[in-house]
Motif scaffolding. Structure first.
Motif, PDB file in Angstrom:
ATOM      1  N   ASP A  90       4.602  -8.972  -6.246  1.00  0.00           N
ATOM      2  CA  ASP A  90       4.203 -10.351  -6.426  1.00  0.00           C
ATOM      3  C   ASP A  90       3.844 -10.724  -7.674  1.00  0.00           C
ATOM      4  N   PRO A 109      -2.187 -13.077   5.165  1.00  0.00           N
ATOM      5  CA  PRO A 109      -1.025 -13.372   5.905  1.00  0.00           C
ATOM      6  C   PRO A 109      -0.844 -12.502   7.103  1.00  0.00           C
ATOM      7  N   ARG A 134       3.911 -16.232   5.365  1.00  0.00           N
ATOM      8  CA  ARG A 134       4.063 -16.675   4.007  1.00  0.00           C
ATOM      9  C   ARG A 134       3.757 -18.131   3.737  1.00  0.00           C
ATOM     10  N   TRP A 157       7.527  -8.746   6.537  1.00  0.00           N
ATOM     11  CA  TRP A 157       7.798  -9.818   5.470  1.00  0.00           C
ATOM     12  C   TRP A 157       7.248  -9.283   4.088  1.00  0.00           C
ATOM     13  N   SER A 189       5.626 -10.417   0.452  1.00  0.00           N
ATOM     14  CA  SER A 189       4.533 -11.233  -0.275  1.00  0.00           C
ATOM     15  C   SER A 189       4.813 -12.367  -0.873  1.00  0.00           C
ATOM     16  N   LYS A 190       4.050 -13.335  -0.811  1.00  0.00           N
ATOM     17  CA  LYS A 190       4.601 -14.793  -1.312  1.00  0.00           C
ATOM     18  C   LYS A 190       3.821 -15.068  -2.718  1.00  0.00           C
TER      19      LYS A 190
END
Lengths: 312, 362
Positions: free
Chosen positions: B80, B181, B192, B338, B340-341
């Motif tokens: 990210d 998160p 996210r 998941w 990372s955003k």
């Protein structure tokens, strides 16, 4: 033509400098002035410039101050970053907390440092020189390593807890690491020499005749200490306190390594702004505000010194 | 930590020694993140001198990349962070003709990395891992009973449970983009999500367990877990395994485990990239290609206990590592990971501010 040729190059230079109004004295002063200009004023202006920019995703991550437009150059600046410091109580709390930690560290340093400085100043040579060397000796080891050493001493399974457990003083290991107590220990330990040295320099000049006079006039040793020694050593107390207080306010390494997550200090807030938020402009505004905050005690010191100059 | 300092010291000494020569490659990688003989082998194989320097937080790397003129030729940001730094213009596209070992890479994982770097134009996977729970078996059994099985974030996020562990030391990564998160996911929210209400809910959950957290730090816990100074940590998979390995080596009776909790966990990629102003671009490509050699990557995984993205290396990786679901998760567990955003600047500030509030109560 002939006269010009006959004059030596040295004379030409000297007279040339004299015409410019320069002499030896100005040249001597110029060196520290240039030093200040290059290593203090220019970096300060750079930080000031960034503090009025806006953050953006770029390299470097802030907007330029001067923008080249169609009709020449224009300046883009904002005071929003400074306003932001007042919008969120975090910054004011961090400043106040830094002042608190720096203040108590200074008080502890004074309480520990004064008797040490007094003892050294009253010691005969060559013992006195030896004690002074011992005070300065830790500087030969890196400051960072000495703070790391404190982690080894203070941690849960560290030297201090092992010692106290063995003596039976405590049954459970003390939790000192990652607390404010560890920060105080670190700061007092690190800055103690800066308290002791000016105090020593002052106390060593104390005239024994004054103490004898005090005793002759019927004052006991305690009364003499509080009414003669302490007032006379006030300049040393002020200088030592400033040397501890000012760097302690902006301290980053000690709270980062020894302090807990809730140890709020402006140095850590600045780090967060710069690294986690990537907000160099707000980080710069925090730094400028801190500088202003530090200038106040320096001004107070100068005021105290000039007052003392008047009375002397 | 000691090793990190020694490595950094060695790197700076090396930097002085080779300053005069030009056939060097300046590498900036995470601390404790390479096999002991990798650099030696690279230097023997290519004759290029490596100046190896280490960091322990993405933020420090990012500050150097955004300032420019870092002097580094190969750096290893997490996915990210890489994405944002690409947007800022910090990297140059890879010359894939100089990277024949790209053929060794796992297509699915490289595709996963495309979320951050479309077309894998700027970077290739170095290692990857998850952010899960590391723990000390003995200390947990003593406090939560012999039968307690560590398999859920409830151990961290339920005050009833974590409060029983506070005395032996619980730590969290000092990384808001990983901790928030995880908290949101435990609450049943999208990990996210960038919605302020969701982020605040996650922060509130973290604040409720804050009193039981000993410290927030992203590398200190390796040693502390290994020495038994802390007993539970939210940490990076390979780092916890290094703690496990160090405790085994020290034979100090500390037994350590790592789980990807059943609710899921963050999956991240550490990516090798070349700064736009790298002074030795050719050598940088040579280095990246060398790392992607199947045997070399296998050596690194065998040493650092992190999963890699190199399909060809897996047969040479210790079966104990490939068989460990904490390092190479099962398919069912993989489905619950998941990515990372990447936040915009505003969300970034919200997240950091919430994190400061969690940590300091301010």
């Amino acid at each position: 033509m002939t006269t010009l040729r006959s004059s030596s190059p040295w004379r030409l230079t000297a007279s040339g400098l004299a015409k410019l109004g320069l002499n030896g004295r100005a040249l001597v002063i110029a060196v520290p002035m240039i030093w200040l200009l290059v290593f203090f004023l220019i970096p300060f202006l750079v930080v000031l410039k960034i503090s009025v920019a806006e953050p953006m995703i770029a390299r470097p991550p802030y907007s330029p101050l001067f923008i080249e437009g169609q009709d020449g150059w224009s300046i883009k600046a904002t005071l929003g970053n400074y306003a932001y410091l007042f919008e969120d109580s975090l910054y004011i709390n961090a400043y106040l907390s830094s002042i608190k930690i720096a203040f108590f560290s200074t008080v502890f340093s004074l309480l520990i440092g004064y008797p040490m400085a007094y003892y050294i100043a009253r010691s005969p040579e060559p013992k006195r020189s030896l004690l002074l060397i011992l005070i300065v000796l830790p500087f030969w080891t890196s400051f960072l390593l000495r703070v790391y050493a404190w982690i080894g001493i203070l941690k849960g399974k560290g030297v201090l807890n092992a010692f106290l457990l063995k003596l039976g003083v405590i049954n459970e290991p003390l939790i000192i690491m990652q607390t404010d107590i560890a920060v105080y220990i670190g700061i007092v330990y690190t800055y103690l020499p800066f308290m002791i040295l000016p105090l020593y320099a002052n106390l060593v000049k104390l005239d024994d005749a004054l103490l004898e006079a005090s005793a002759d006039l019927g004052a006991g040793p305690i009364s003499t200490f509080f009414r003669i020694t302490i007032p006379l050593s006030l300049p040393g107390i002020v200088a030592g306190s400033m040397l501890v207080f000012i760097p302690a306010i902006g301290e980053f390494v000690i709270p980062a390594l020894l302090g807990g997550p809730d140890t709020l200090m402006i140095g850590k807030v600045l780090w967060t702004e710069f690294f986690s938020n990537r907000d160099w402009p707000v980080a710069s505004a925090v730094a400028i505000a801190m500088l202003v905050l530090l200038v106040i005690p320096i001004m107070l010191l100068r005021l105290a010194q000039s007052k003392q100059g008047d009375s002397a | 930590m000691k090793r990190t300092i020694l490595m950094a010291a060695a790197a700076s000494v090396a930097a002085g020694a080779v300053a005069a020569q030009d056939n060097v490659v300046n590498v900036y990688n995470w601390s404790d993140y390479i096999a002991e003989d990798t650099i030696e082998k690279f230097e023997a194989a290519t004759g290029i001198k490596v100046v190896y320097d280490v960091f322990d937080s993405n933020e420090v790397l990012e500050a150097k990349m955004l300032t420019g003129n870092s002097g580094y030729d190969v750096v290893v940001p997490t996915s990210d962070f890489l994405q944002r730094q690409i947007a800022a213009g910090a990297y140059q596209p890879l010359d894939k003709s100089k990277l024949p070992n790209l053929a060794n890479m796992d297509a699915d994982l490289m595709h996963g990395a495309e979320t951050y770097d479309p077309g894998n134009e700027y970077a290739t996977i170095y290692m990857w891992g998850t952010t899960g729970i590391g723990f000390n078996y003995g200390a947990i059994a003593e406090r939560l009973g012999e039968d307690y099985e560590v398999n859920s974030w409830s151990m961290i996020f339920e005050p009833d449970v974590i409060s029983k562990l506070a005395d032996c030391g619980v730590t969290m990564l000092d990384a808001p983009t990983e901790m928030l998160p995880a908290a949101m996911n435990y609450l049943g929210l999208d990990p996210r999500s960038t919605d302020t209400a969701d982020l605040e809910a996650g922060a509130a959950l973290l604040e409720s367990v804050r009193p039981y957290i000993r410290y927030f730090h992203s590398s200190q816990y390796i040693n502390d877990l290994a020495n038994g100074d802390v007993c539970v940590t939210v940490g990076w998979s390979g780092d916890v395994f290094q703690a496990l390995y160090r405790a085994e080596e020290a034979e100090n009776g500390v037994e350590i485990g790592y789980v990807i909790p059943d609710e899921g966990a963050l999956q991240w990629f550490d990516m090798m990239a070349i700064p736009v102003d790298a002074p030795h671009v050719d050598n940088a490509h040579t280095f990246i290609n060398f790392i992607m050699d199947a045997q070399i990557t296998a050596d690194i995984t065998n040493y650092v206990w992190y999963a890699n993205g190199n399909a060809a290396s897996l047969p040479m990786v210790d079966p104990e590592i490939t068989g460990d679901p904490g390092i190479f998760p099962t398919e069912a567990a993989s489905a619950r990971l998941w990515g990372s955003k990447v936040y915009d600047a505003r969300t970034d500030r919200t997240v950091t501010r919430l994190w400061t509030k969690v940590k300091t109560g301010q």
